[in-house]
Motif scaffolding. Sequence first.
Motif, PDB file in Angstrom:
ATOM      1  N   ALA A 113      32.673  21.120  40.594  1.00 21.12           N
ATOM      2  CA  ALA A 113      32.610  20.434  41.939  1.00 21.12           C
ATOM      3  C   ALA A 113      31.379  21.911  42.165  1.00 21.12           C
ATOM      4  CB  ALA A 113      33.692  20.493  42.695  1.00 21.12           C
ATOM      5  N   TYR A 114      30.738  22.819  41.622  1.00 22.74           N
ATOM      6  CA  TYR A 114      29.968  23.237  42.099  1.00 22.74           C
ATOM      7  C   TYR A 114      30.173  24.705  43.079  1.00 22.74           C
ATOM      8  CZ  TYR A 114      27.274  19.681  39.864  1.00 22.74           C
ATOM      9  OH  TYR A 114      26.878  18.474  38.692  1.00 22.74           O
ATOM     10  N   ARG A 115      31.853  24.397  42.592  1.00 21.54           N
ATOM     11  CA  ARG A 115      32.180  25.463  43.821  1.00 21.54           C
ATOM     12  C   ARG A 115      32.172  27.212  43.543  1.00 21.54           C
ATOM     13  NH1 ARG A 115      36.269  21.717  43.914  1.00 21.54           N
ATOM     14  NH2 ARG A 115      37.156  22.747  42.287  1.00 21.54           N
ATOM     15  N   PRO A 116      31.639  27.934  44.015  1.00 24.06           N
ATOM     16  CA  PRO A 116      31.435  29.439  43.084  1.00 24.06           C
ATOM     17  C   PRO A 116      33.094  29.661  42.537  1.00 24.06           C
ATOM     18  CG  PRO A 116      30.439  29.467  45.261  1.00 24.06           C
ATOM     19  CD  PRO A 116      30.906  28.250  45.279  1.00 24.06           C
ATOM     20  N   ALA A 117      33.329  30.182  41.100  1.00 26.53           N
ATOM     21  CA  ALA A 117      34.350  30.837  40.566  1.00 26.53           C
ATOM     22  C   ALA A 117      34.518  31.966  40.091  1.00 26.53           C
ATOM     23  CB  ALA A 117      34.622  29.357  40.091  1.00 26.53           C
ATOM     24  N   ARG A 118      35.429  32.159  39.916  1.00 26.84           N
ATOM     25  CA  ARG A 118      35.456  33.283  38.898  1.00 26.84           C
ATOM     26  C   ARG A 118      35.531  33.330  37.449  1.00 26.84           C
ATOM     27  NH1 ARG A 118      37.760  38.868  38.595  1.00 26.84           N
ATOM     28  NH2 ARG A 118      38.993  39.394  36.743  1.00 26.84           N
ATOM     29  N   MET A 119      34.438  33.875  36.666  1.00 29.01           N
ATOM     30  CA  MET A 119      34.397  33.637  35.169  1.00 29.01           C
ATOM     31  C   MET A 119      35.602  33.784  34.754  1.00 29.01           C
ATOM     32  SD  MET A 119      30.837  35.968  33.994  1.00 29.01           S
ATOM     33  CE  MET A 119      30.030  35.692  35.754  1.00 29.01           C
ATOM     34  N   PRO A 120      35.959  32.822  33.245  1.00 24.54           N
ATOM     35  CA  PRO A 120      37.420  33.112  32.759  1.00 24.54           C
ATOM     36  C   PRO A 120      36.953  34.066  32.207  1.00 24.54           C
ATOM     37  CG  PRO A 120      36.559  31.200  32.120  1.00 24.54           C
ATOM     38  CD  PRO A 120      35.609  31.874  32.717  1.00 24.54           C
ATOM     39  N   ASP A 121      38.954  35.443  31.790  1.00 23.04           N
ATOM     40  CA  ASP A 121      38.316  36.359  31.830  1.00 23.04           C
ATOM     41  C   ASP A 121      37.910  37.332  30.031  1.00 23.04           C
ATOM     42  OD1 ASP A 121      39.958  37.182  33.530  1.00 23.04           O
ATOM     43  OD2 ASP A 121      42.191  37.584  33.396  1.00 23.04           O
ATOM     44  N   ASP A 122      37.826  36.013  29.405  1.00 21.35           N
ATOM     45  CA  ASP A 122      37.090  36.700  27.993  1.00 21.35           C
ATOM     46  C   ASP A 122      36.013  36.191  28.357  1.00 21.35           C
ATOM     47  OD1 ASP A 122      37.481  33.171  28.358  1.00 21.35           O
ATOM     48  OD2 ASP A 122      36.883  33.069  26.274  1.00 21.35           O
ATOM     49  N   ILE A 123      35.138  35.556  28.663  1.00 24.83           N
ATOM     50  CA  ILE A 123      33.771  35.797  29.293  1.00 24.83           C
ATOM     51  C   ILE A 123      33.500  36.496  29.893  1.00 24.83           C
ATOM     52  CG2 ILE A 123      31.885  34.103  29.883  1.00 24.83           C
ATOM     53  CD1 ILE A 123      33.983  31.966  29.658  1.00 24.83           C
ATOM     54  N   LEU A 124      34.032  37.281  31.262  1.00 27.55           N
ATOM     55  CA  LEU A 124      33.908  38.846  32.001  1.00 27.55           C
ATOM     56  C   LEU A 124      33.541  39.739  30.417  1.00 27.55           C
ATOM     57  CD1 LEU A 124      32.972  38.710  35.128  1.00 27.55           C
ATOM     58  CD2 LEU A 124      35.859  39.291  34.943  1.00 27.55           C
ATOM     59  N   VAL A 125      34.838  39.422  29.771  1.00 30.15           N
ATOM     60  CA  VAL A 125      35.345  40.807  29.493  1.00 30.15           C
ATOM     61  C   VAL A 125      34.155  40.891  28.146  1.00 30.15           C
ATOM     62  CG1 VAL A 125      36.441  41.717  27.201  1.00 30.15           C
ATOM     63  CG2 VAL A 125      37.464  41.145  29.507  1.00 30.15           C
ATOM     64  N   ALA A 126      33.969  39.600  27.691  1.00 28.82           N
ATOM     65  CA  ALA A 126      32.299  39.607  26.935  1.00 28.82           C
ATOM     66  C   ALA A 126      31.357  40.210  27.153  1.00 28.82           C
ATOM     67  CB  ALA A 126      32.544  38.382  25.596  1.00 28.82           C
ATOM     68  N   LEU A 127      30.481  39.643  28.063  1.00 29.01           N
ATOM     69  CA  LEU A 127      29.472  39.670  29.010  1.00 29.01           C
ATOM     70  C   LEU A 127      29.601  41.108  29.371  1.00 29.01           C
ATOM     71  CD1 LEU A 127      29.015  36.379  31.365  1.00 29.01           C
ATOM     72  CD2 LEU A 127      26.827  37.280  28.855  1.00 29.01           C
ATOM     73  N   GLY A 128      30.536  41.431  29.950  1.00 28.78           N
ATOM     74  CA  GLY A 128      31.018  42.643  30.380  1.00 28.78           C
ATOM     75  C   GLY A 128      30.480  44.344  29.011  1.00 28.78           C
ATOM     76  N   ASP A 129      31.675  43.905  28.061  1.00 27.56           N
ATOM     77  CA  ASP A 129      30.819  44.839  26.812  1.00 27.56           C
ATOM     78  C   ASP A 129      29.596  45.096  26.495  1.00 27.56           C
ATOM     79  OD1 ASP A 129      33.645  45.760  26.591  1.00 27.56           O
ATOM     80  OD2 ASP A 129      34.645  44.043  25.282  1.00 27.56           O
ATOM     81  N   ALA A 130      28.609  43.104  26.588  1.00 28.28           N
ATOM     82  CA  ALA A 130      27.477  43.711  26.043  1.00 28.28           C
ATOM     83  C   ALA A 130      26.487  44.116  27.135  1.00 28.28           C
ATOM     84  CB  ALA A 130      27.352  42.054  25.665  1.00 28.28           C
ATOM     85  N   ALA A 131      26.879  44.260  28.490  1.00 32.49           N
ATOM     86  CA  ALA A 131      26.114  44.819  29.348  1.00 32.49           C
ATOM     87  C   ALA A 131      26.053  46.265  29.152  1.00 32.49           C
ATOM     88  CB  ALA A 131      26.141  44.365  30.877  1.00 32.49           C
ATOM     89  N   GLY A 132      27.646  47.056  28.400  1.00 38.13           N
ATOM     90  CA  GLY A 132      27.217  47.967  28.128  1.00 38.13           C
ATOM     91  C   GLY A 132      28.661  48.376  29.325  1.00 38.13           C
ATOM     92  N   GLY A 133      29.532  48.088  30.051  1.00 40.41           N
ATOM     93  CA  GLY A 133      30.611  48.259  30.800  1.00 40.41           C
ATOM     94  C   GLY A 133      31.438  48.199  30.888  1.00 40.41           C
ATOM     95  N   GLY A 134      31.989  47.586  29.504  1.00 44.95           N
ATOM     96  CA  GLY A 134      33.123  47.355  29.188  1.00 44.95           C
ATOM     97  C   GLY A 134      34.117  48.336  27.901  1.00 44.95           C
TER      98      GLY A 134
END
Length: 134
Positions: A113-134
Amino acid sequence: MRAFTHFRTRYAETDAMGVIHHATYPVWFEMGRSDFMRELGVPYAEVEARGYYLMLSGLNVKYRAAARYDQELTLTTRVSEVRSRACIFVYELRRGDTLIATGETQHICTDKAYRPARMPDDILVALGDAAGGG
């Protein structure tokens, strides 16, 4: 983590001056982002199927050198910043050793519905790890 996308420029991407049109670069960035997400193990099609979008909220491109028809280019894509509802991807486009362009896209995670939402935890972790933050 970095994803590398190799491709050859197409004639339809050139302008009247015979160089790649400036509006083509964001399309290539999307191609690189999709490759990055697949290599990460979270294809963007899966993100959407789960009910989320990583909606574009900002775009920057810095053109360094001209690219022309039928040249082989390599686009390097990485994620530089990840927050619970947003992320930033950065791009570097090269023809051999020549830097053609750099760029950045900012994305906000939304629900269908185009409302801001928290990313699902697994996606957040995967992106964070890829950025070097996990």
